[in-house]
Enzyme design. Structure first.
Site, mmCIF file in Angstrom:
data_model
loop_
_atom_site.group_PDB
_atom_site.id
_atom_site.type_symbol
_atom_site.label_atom_id
_atom_site.label_comp_id
_atom_site.label_asym_id
_atom_site.label_seq_id
_atom_site.Cartn_x
_atom_site.Cartn_y
_atom_site.Cartn_z
ATOM 1 N N ASN A 1 36.758 73.256 37.108
ATOM 2 C CA ASN A 1 35.527 72.491 37.297
ATOM 3 C C ASN A 1 35.774 71.064 36.810
ATOM 4 O O ASN A 1 36.372 70.859 35.759
ATOM 5 C CB ASN A 1 34.383 73.113 36.495
ATOM 6 N N HIS B 1 40.588 72.604 31.748
ATOM 7 C CA HIS B 1 40.886 74.029 31.621
ATOM 8 C C HIS B 1 40.708 74.710 32.971
ATOM 9 O O HIS B 1 39.942 74.265 33.813
ATOM 10 C CB HIS B 1 40.013 74.706 30.555
#
Length: 86
Positions: free
Chosen positions: A59, A72
């Protein structure tokens, strides 16, 4: 890599680089994401989801659903993943 404390699938592992990048938009070298992807393969095998399939998600930014300002990758598996995702 470690298991997410709020899993969204039976297997939900976060893959995080050691060096800080605020988001995918700040990564200067494609080898960073390449290394994360290769680790995702290894984790999927060790979690027993490689044969049936899994999803990797990064994201980026508020509209992309990023809530933690550190790059991440989410590795999700252990069940069928629907589409569209959100």
């Amino acid at each position: 890599a470690f298991h997410d404390i709020q899993p969204q699938a039976p297997v939900h592992v976060l893959i995080i680089p050691r060096k800080h990048y605020g988001s995918l938009d700040e990564v200067p070298d494609p080898s960073v994401v390449g290394a994360m992807s290769m680790l995702a393969q290894q984790v999927a095998r060790s979690e027993g989801i490689a044969a049936t399939g899994y999803r990797c998600v990064i994201n980026t930014g508020a509209d992309g659903g990023q809530t933690v300002r550190h790059l991440h990758m989410h590795l999700l598996g252990g069940r069928s993943q629907g589409w569209p995702p959100g």
